[in-house]
Write a protein that holds these residues in place. Structure first.
Motif, mmCIF file in Angstrom:
data_model
loop_
_atom_site.group_PDB
_atom_site.id
_atom_site.type_symbol
_atom_site.label_atom_id
_atom_site.label_comp_id
_atom_site.label_asym_id
_atom_site.label_seq_id
_atom_site.Cartn_x
_atom_site.Cartn_y
_atom_site.Cartn_z
ATOM 1 N N GLN A 1 0.728 -1.069 -0.201
ATOM 2 C CA GLN A 1 0.128 -0.059 -0.013
ATOM 3 C C GLN A 1 0.839 1.046 0.094
ATOM 4 N N MET A 2 1.946 1.368 1.104
ATOM 5 C CA MET A 2 2.965 2.626 0.539
ATOM 6 C C MET A 2 3.441 2.503 -0.298
ATOM 7 N N LEU A 3 4.054 1.272 -1.381
ATOM 8 C CA LEU A 3 5.179 1.103 -2.136
ATOM 9 C C LEU A 3 4.412 2.263 -3.220
ATOM 10 N N ALA A 4 2.374 1.737 -3.469
ATOM 11 C CA ALA A 4 1.771 2.899 -4.531
ATOM 12 C C ALA A 4 1.644 3.631 -4.063
ATOM 13 N N CYS A 5 1.208 4.326 -3.011
ATOM 14 C CA CYS A 5 0.851 5.405 -2.505
ATOM 15 C C CYS A 5 2.694 6.545 -3.365
ATOM 16 N N GLN A 6 3.796 6.827 -2.265
ATOM 17 C CA GLN A 6 5.281 6.342 -3.031
ATOM 18 C C GLN A 6 5.217 7.060 -4.271
ATOM 19 N N ILE A 7 4.847 5.689 -5.439
ATOM 20 C CA ILE A 7 5.080 6.056 -6.774
ATOM 21 C C ILE A 7 3.985 6.771 -7.102
ATOM 22 N N ILE A 8 2.852 7.188 -6.660
ATOM 23 C CA ILE A 8 1.899 8.001 -7.504
ATOM 24 C C ILE A 8 2.535 9.176 -7.139
ATOM 25 N N LEU A 9 2.149 9.190 -5.582
ATOM 26 C CA LEU A 9 2.418 10.567 -5.277
ATOM 27 C C LEU A 9 4.082 11.826 -5.722
ATOM 28 N N GLY A 10 5.013 10.685 -5.505
ATOM 29 C CA GLY A 10 5.906 11.330 -6.883
ATOM 30 C C GLY A 10 5.258 11.762 -8.402
ATOM 31 N N THR A 11 5.067 10.686 -9.068
ATOM 32 C CA THR A 11 4.500 11.354 -9.930
ATOM 33 C C THR A 11 3.266 12.739 -10.101
ATOM 34 N N LEU A 12 2.454 12.957 -9.219
ATOM 35 C CA LEU A 12 1.440 13.231 -9.055
ATOM 36 C C LEU A 12 2.415 14.867 -9.432
ATOM 37 N N ILE A 13 3.501 15.218 -8.002
ATOM 38 C CA ILE A 13 4.129 15.823 -8.328
ATOM 39 C C ILE A 13 5.328 16.558 -9.196
ATOM 40 N N ALA A 14 5.274 15.219 -9.909
ATOM 41 C CA ALA A 14 6.818 15.513 -11.147
ATOM 42 C C ALA A 14 5.832 16.536 -12.227
ATOM 43 N N ILE A 15 4.834 15.819 -12.385
ATOM 44 C CA ILE A 15 3.223 16.598 -13.024
ATOM 45 C C ILE A 15 3.662 17.710 -13.507
ATOM 46 N N LYS A 16 3.026 18.797 -11.890
ATOM 47 C CA LYS A 16 3.646 19.768 -11.623
ATOM 48 C C LYS A 16 3.596 20.618 -11.438
#
Length: 505
Positions: free
Chosen positions: A348-363
């Protein structure tokens, strides 16, 4: 391996004593929550870190990664953890020689004095000296409370009762976030003093509480008070049929009395599984990235473009999620076991870290230039909350208090727990000290960095941590003997495990 049950039941007395002892977790949680909030308050920065405050106000850069890159500020936050690291080694001797509750008392008193100094601080020296005293308190509490809970609890409910300490940590964090949010609205600018001084409240609770707590039967036998140990064991188990459990405790006590130098003994080959876990579990726990979220949640949200009060409110939301998710662990740990929660939480933590990193990268990309729309920000908070929930029912309670405190035999238990606490504090310090520079240089890749470590720790748990649920604490050697890898380190003969029990493995 099959679990073993001693006669007895869950008594109101053992619940009450464990709850009182678990309040030691409040001081740890309160400090985690209060530090990040106070360091985001302008009046606090103006008084103690005016150059940083001016830099923040004069900074015209829109780079959202490097706004808060200040070693002075992180030194204030993380000085506590170096003090706790050193204190935990002294706490080991106090806990072993004088008992668990005297170590709790020493921690409470030190934290109480530190809170008073911080609330009345007039300069940076006074502020950091107060935090050092807070750190000494955390070192003593972290060393003694988990041991106390694991030794007092019946084996089949040890997970639930031990995790009450983690629950208190999450309540401390949540309370601190609420207080930070409230005092930030005080226009006179002294709200930060109230935030820091209120640390005296949880310190008072554990200080007074420890005066009335009985010591554990394990500790009493280790120190030669056998009859008192019998009396306490009858009381906490609610039965006179304590002979089998008492005999196991006495056997463990004999081994412990032969061990004059637990710090030397713990490096022996037969304790290699225990030493490995004492080092790697707290090391991995800090590299989940949780303290990045909990220490700096207000700063992180502010850095990502949220307003000051909005960022504090977001931290309150995260704190509430943390408390609620810990109840999931309390309700499931003794049924589902430690390993399953570790593994599920890791994914669960792994999936969230990847998603958060990607969301920040996009913006923000690699330049750090950009803004966050409200809907986008809501998604970020959502995934941070899911991440915190995953941690709060896995690596939080299991890696922080439960597993390290239940795996050591009595003769090295105080030394083992001190190593656990000191490694935890060392890497808490390293992460706290390095997070802001890492955010500035790694940018969104920081989240991928922690995600990589989550993969490593999840594989480690899957391969090397045996299941410990429902196993009596003084029979824990059996789970190591049954493990595919660790069994080669465990001798075939052990004084407080019968030949028959060894043969059943």
């Amino acid at each position: 391996m099959e679990s073993k049950e001693y006669p007895g039941k869950l008594t109101p007395f053992v619940v009450l004593t464990c709850l009182v002892a678990a309040t030691g977790g409040l001081i740890v949680g309160y400090d985690i929550g209060i530090s990040g909030g106070v360091t985001s308050m302008d009046p606090f920065l103006m008084k103690f870190f005016p150059s940083l405050y001016r830099k923040e106000k004069q900074n015209q850069s829109s780079n959202q990664y490097c706004t808060f890159d200040s070693q002075i500020l992180t030194t204030f936050t993380s000085s506590l953890y170096l003090a706790a690291l050193v204190a935990s080694f002294f706490a080991s001797s106090v806990t072993r020689i004088f008992g668990r509750r005297w170590s709790m008392l020493a921690g409470g008193v030190s934290f109480l004095v530190g809170a008073a100094l911080n609330g009345a601080a007039q300069d940076v020296f006074m502020l950091i000296f107060g935090r050092i005293l807070l750190g000494i308190g955390v070192g003593f509490i972290g060393q003694s409370v988990p041991l106390y809970l694991s030794e007092m609890a019946p084996a089949k409910l040890r997970g639930m009762l031990n995790i009450t300490c983690q629950l208190m940590i999450t309540i401390g964090i949540f309370s601190a976030n609420l207080i930070n949010y409230g005092v930030s609205k005080i226009e006179a600018g002294w709200g930060w003093r109230l935030s820091l001084a209120l640390a005296a409240v949880p310190a008072t609770i554990i200080t007074i509480g420890s005066l009335f707590l009985p010591d554990t039967p394990n500790s009493l036998i280790e120190r030669g008070h056998d009859e008192k140990a019998k009396e306490i064991l009858r009381k906490i188990r609610g039965t006179d049929d304590i002979l089998e459990e008492y005999s196991d405790l006495v056997a463990a006590g004999k081994d412990s009395k032969k061990t004059r130098h637990p710090w030397i003994n713990i490096v022996k080959l037969k304790y290699r599984p225990h030493l490995t876990m004492a080092i790697l579990i707290p090391f991995f726990q800090q590299l989940t990235g949780i303290n990045v979220i909990m220490f700096y949640a207000p700063v992180l949200f502010k850095t990502l473009g949220f307003g000051s009060n909005t960022s504090l409110m977001s931290a309150v939301i995260i704190g509430l999620v943390n408390v609620c998710a810990t109840f999931v662990s309390i309700g499931t740990v003794d049924r589902l076991g430690r390993r399953l929660l570790f593994l599920q939480g890791g994914f669960q933590m792994l999936a969230c870290q990847i998603i958060l990193g990607t969301l920040i990268a996009i913006k923000f990309g690699t330049t750090g230039e950009g803004t966050i729309p409200k809907t986008y920000a809501a998604f970020m908070v959502l995934f941070i909350c899911i991440y915190v929930a995953g941690f709060a029912w896995s690596w939080g309670p299991l890696g922080g208090t439960l597993v390290p405190s239940e795996i050591f035999p009595l003769e090295i238990r105080s030394a083992g727990q001190s190593i656990n606490v000191s490694v935890n504090m060392l890497f808490t310090f390293v992460v706290a000290q390095s997070f802001l520079p890492m955010l500035c240089h790694f940018k969104f890749g920081l989240f991928y960095f922690f995600a990589g470590w989550v993969i490593v720790m999840t594989i480690f748990i899957a391969l090397f941590l045996p299941e410990t649920k429902n196993v009596p604490i003084e029979k824990m050697i059996l789970v190591w003997k049954a493990h595919w890898f660790w069994n080669k380190f465990i001798p075939d003969k052990n004084e407080h495990v019968s030949t028959k029990e060894m043969a059943m493995i």
